[in-house]
Design a protein around this motif. Structure first.
Motif, short mmCIF file in Angstrom:
data_model
loop_
_atom_site.label_atom_id
_atom_site.label_comp_id
_atom_site.label_asym_id
_atom_site.label_seq_id
_atom_site.Cartn_x
_atom_site.Cartn_y
_atom_site.Cartn_z
N MET A 1 -0.36 -29.16 29.13
CA MET A 1 -0.26 -28.45 27.86
C MET A 1 -1.67 -28.20 27.32
O MET A 1 -2.47 -29.11 27.19
N PRO A 2 -2.04 -26.92 27.00
CA PRO A 2 -3.38 -26.62 26.50
C PRO A 2 -3.57 -27.12 25.08
O PRO A 2 -2.63 -27.29 24.32
N ILE A 3 -4.84 -27.35 24.73
CA ILE A 3 -5.14 -27.82 23.39
C ILE A 3 -5.13 -26.65 22.40
O ILE A 3 -5.26 -25.49 22.78
N ALA A 4 -4.97 -26.99 21.12
CA ALA A 4 -4.92 -25.95 20.07
C ALA A 4 -6.33 -25.60 19.63
O ALA A 4 -7.27 -26.39 19.77
N LYS A 5 -6.49 -24.39 19.09
CA LYS A 5 -7.79 -23.97 18.59
C LYS A 5 -8.11 -24.62 17.25
O LYS A 5 -9.27 -24.82 16.90
N LYS A 6 -7.07 -24.96 16.48
CA LYS A 6 -7.29 -25.58 15.18
C LYS A 6 -7.65 -27.05 15.38
O LYS A 6 -6.92 -27.80 16.02
N ILE A 7 -8.78 -27.44 14.78
CA ILE A 7 -9.31 -28.78 15.01
C ILE A 7 -8.37 -29.87 14.52
O ILE A 7 -8.21 -30.90 15.17
N ASP A 8 -7.68 -29.65 13.40
CA ASP A 8 -6.78 -30.67 12.86
C ASP A 8 -5.64 -30.96 13.81
O ASP A 8 -5.24 -32.11 14.01
N GLU A 9 -5.09 -29.90 14.41
CA GLU A 9 -3.98 -30.08 15.35
C GLU A 9 -4.45 -30.81 16.61
O GLU A 9 -3.75 -31.69 17.14
N THR A 10 -5.64 -30.46 17.07
CA THR A 10 -6.17 -31.10 18.27
C THR A 10 -6.43 -32.59 18.03
O THR A 10 -6.08 -33.44 18.86
N ILE A 11 -7.05 -32.92 16.88
CA ILE A 11 -7.34 -34.32 16.57
C ILE A 11 -6.05 -35.12 16.45
O ILE A 11 -5.93 -36.23 16.98
N ALA A 12 -5.06 -34.55 15.77
CA ALA A 12 -3.78 -35.26 15.60
C ALA A 12 -3.11 -35.49 16.95
O ALA A 12 -2.54 -36.56 17.20
N MET A 13 -3.18 -34.49 17.83
CA MET A 13 -2.56 -34.63 19.15
C MET A 13 -3.25 -35.72 19.97
O MET A 13 -2.59 -36.58 20.58
N LEU A 14 -4.59 -35.72 19.99
CA LEU A 14 -5.32 -36.71 20.77
C LEU A 14 -5.14 -38.11 20.21
O LEU A 14 -5.00 -39.09 20.97
N LYS A 15 -5.13 -38.24 18.89
CA LYS A 15 -4.94 -39.56 18.28
C LYS A 15 -3.56 -40.11 18.61
O LYS A 15 -3.39 -41.30 18.86
N LYS A 16 -2.57 -39.22 18.68
CA LYS A 16 -1.22 -39.66 19.00
C LYS A 16 -1.10 -40.06 20.47
O LYS A 16 -0.53 -41.10 20.80
N ARG A 17 -1.66 -39.20 21.34
CA ARG A 17 -1.57 -39.48 22.78
C ARG A 17 -2.34 -40.75 23.15
O ARG A 17 -1.91 -41.54 24.00
N LEU A 18 -3.51 -40.95 22.52
CA LEU A 18 -4.36 -42.08 22.86
C LEU A 18 -4.05 -43.34 22.04
O LEU A 18 -4.62 -44.39 22.31
N ARG A 19 -3.16 -43.19 21.05
CA ARG A 19 -2.82 -44.30 20.16
C ARG A 19 -4.09 -44.89 19.56
O ARG A 19 -4.35 -46.09 19.58
N ALA A 20 -4.89 -43.99 19.00
CA ALA A 20 -6.20 -44.37 18.50
C ALA A 20 -6.14 -45.34 17.32
O ALA A 20 -7.03 -46.17 17.13
N GLU A 21 -5.09 -45.26 16.52
CA GLU A 21 -4.99 -46.15 15.36
C GLU A 21 -4.68 -47.58 15.76
O GLU A 21 -5.00 -48.52 15.03
N GLU A 22 -4.08 -47.78 16.96
CA GLU A 22 -3.72 -49.12 17.40
C GLU A 22 -4.82 -49.79 18.23
O GLU A 22 -4.84 -51.01 18.37
N SER A 23 -5.73 -49.00 18.80
CA SER A 23 -6.77 -49.55 19.69
C SER A 23 -8.11 -49.51 18.98
O SER A 23 -8.63 -48.43 18.68
N PHE A 24 -8.69 -50.69 18.76
CA PHE A 24 -9.93 -50.76 17.99
C PHE A 24 -11.12 -50.19 18.75
O PHE A 24 -12.11 -49.74 18.15
N ASP A 25 -11.06 -50.22 20.10
CA ASP A 25 -12.21 -49.77 20.88
C ASP A 25 -12.19 -48.28 21.18
O ASP A 25 -13.11 -47.76 21.80
N LEU A 26 -11.14 -47.57 20.76
CA LEU A 26 -11.09 -46.12 20.93
C LEU A 26 -11.64 -45.49 19.65
O LEU A 26 -11.00 -45.53 18.60
N ILE A 27 -12.83 -44.91 19.72
CA ILE A 27 -13.55 -44.41 18.56
C ILE A 27 -13.43 -42.90 18.48
O ILE A 27 -13.56 -42.21 19.49
N TYR A 28 -13.17 -42.41 17.27
CA TYR A 28 -13.25 -40.95 17.03
C TYR A 28 -14.10 -40.73 15.78
O TYR A 28 -13.95 -41.39 14.77
#
Length: 468
Positions: A1-28
């Motif tokens: 699935m290609p990424i979106a051009k809108k930055i907010d949608e892309t960040i939300a998608m990556l944070k969800k896929r990577l579970r960034a809020e649950e992993s302390f060592d995954l930095i954005y």
């Protein structure tokens, strides 16, 4: 699935896929580059901080005209060599989890992957498993790029190819096939590529062993090793130059060499670091000692059962002075298990106590074992030879194969006397014939099928090919 051009949608998608809020060592890290919103994703501890800081200086100095599209931005504002563009969501997530720095920018239809990763690794010191008397003292480590560099350092030829693959639906482990394109058997290479790509495995939890078991289904009752493992870059490089394929797995400090035969497994680097006559002596000694470790205790048991067959010169071997409270067969079996117990104990013993406890185990236990009547001196002598001689060849896998077959010979000799011993030898030979390697070639090549020229090379260390 290609990424979106809108930055907010892309960040939300990556944070969800990577579970960034649950992993302390995954930095954005969100920022503004040339008036546009941007975000950096990376794994803490797997990036070079100094390099990342320099790159961010260029990001902050970018002008709006530099941030029009991903391609022009990479050319003008990303001062790094290893850079790639991708719009595949799955590949981007895999890159981030592999330690690659990923930048997404508002309005860009592609993410920018910057390979500034660095993995924690130990020094490339001489491996404990494949030591040599003379020669190189470096060894493979757990970092894949470092291992490929050790081979590249020895082979400076454009024909040397390092083909990388990703294995495991969950782990996405990097696997590299190393070969000389103008020397390799391309039919075998294509077969290996297909087997690795189609390997039905979720993760390589046991590194190369997991990969080998997924690639090559083996008969459980055949203990002979199907592959040659080495922790020495010089051995791997020499094998590549001979037309073999070396398989490197990330997180593993050893390489797998295919194809291989039993002659290749017993071979050692010291054979080539010494002159031909010395190398030949070492090689033939290793073959003979490996054979003795297989048959010495069954032969002794056979001699005890038939003392009338023993020549007078060797009658002392069947004359046991100590009283035998436990049958010799069971003494040998108990010692086989006890030696493995001591070996496992030494692995888990703190380094500061290893020497002291080894002395206690070797002197005190053996002395009291004889005095208490559990064992006699000759049983301890032959099993001591077997346990030490197992280390005359570098393969632990072959050592355990010889151990299992030695026990089989003991059982058959006890039950069926001479015919059992002979039947055991025939059975072992049949197992070696039936032990097909991943290439499909004979395990006993060049003995079966017979190739006199190649067999001479395996038995006798000849001069290396030198052009004057």
């Amino acid at each position: 699935m290609p990424i979106a051009k809108k930055i907010d949608e892309t960040i939300a998608m990556l944070k969800k896929r990577l579970r960034a809020e649950e992993s302390f060592d995954l930095i954005y890290r969100t920022m503004t580059i040339g008036g546009k919103g941007a975000c950096l994703f990376f794994i803490d501890g797997l990036v070079k901080d100094e390099v990342m800081e320099k790159i961010m200086e260029f990001f902050y100095s970018a002008k709006p005209e530099d941030v029009t599209d991903a391609h022009s931005f990479v050319k003008s504002s990303v001062p790094y060599i290893e850079v790639a563009l991708s719009d595949d969501e799955g590949l981007i997530c895999t890159n981030i989890l592999s330690g690659i720095l990923v930048l997404v920018v508002d309005g860009f239809d592609k993410a920018i992957s910057i390979d500034v990763r660095t993995y924690p690794q130990r020094d490339s010191s001489e491996p404990d498993r494949d030591k040599v008397i003379v020669g190189s003292r470096d060894g493979f480590v757990e970092t894949l790029v470092a291992n490929t560099a050790l081979i590249r350092r020895r082979i400076r030829n454009p024909s040397l190819t390092m083909k990388i693959l990703s294995v495991g639906s969950l782990s996405k482990t990097d696997v590299v096939l190393c070969y000389m394109d103008d020397h390799v058997d391309h039919a075998l290479l294509n077969k290996l590529l297909k087997k690795i790509q189609d390997a039905p495995v979720e993760s390589l939890t046991m590194n190369q062993q997991s990969l080998m078991e997924a690639m090559h289904r083996t008969r459980w009752y055949n203990p002979f090793p199907k592959f040659k493992y080495t922790e020495r870059p010089d051995t791997a490089a020499a094998s590549v130059l001979e037309g073999n394929i070396v398989i490197l797995v990330d997180n593993s400090p050893s390489a797998v060499i295919v194809p291989t035969s039993i002659f290749d497994i017993i071979e050692e680097a010291d054979d080539y670091y010494f002159p031909p006559i010395t190398g030949t002596y070492l090689r033939l000694s290793r073959y003979l000692i490996s054979l003795f470790t297989l048959v010495v205790t069954p032969l002794w048991l056979l001699a005890l059962q038939n003392p009338q067959w023993v020549p007078e010169l060797f009658q002392f071997t069947v004359q046991i002075e100590e009283p035998v409270y436990i049958p010799i067969f069971w003494q040998l079996i108990l010692l086989e298990i006890a030696i493995d117990g001591l070996r496992l104990a030494s692995l888990n013993t703190p380094s500061s106590l290893t020497t002291a406890l080894s002395v206690i185990a070797g002197i005190v236990l053996s002395d009291f074992a004889v005095k208490s009547g559990w064992f006699n001196m000759q049983s301890l002598l032959y099993m001591a030879f077997v346990s030490i001689a197992n280390y005359s060849q570098p393969s632990y896998e072959l050592g355990y194969a010889l151990k299992f077959l030695r026990v089989l010979l003991l059982v058959l000799t006890l039950l069926f006397n001479l015919w059992g011993f002979l039947a055991g030898l025939v059975l072992i030979f049949i197992l070696m014939i039936l032990n097909k390697t991943i290439s499909g070639k004979s395990y006993l090549y060049p003995l079966i099928p017979f190739n006199g020229k190649e067999l001479k090379k395996k038995l006798i260390r000849t001069r290396l090919h030198v052009k004057y």
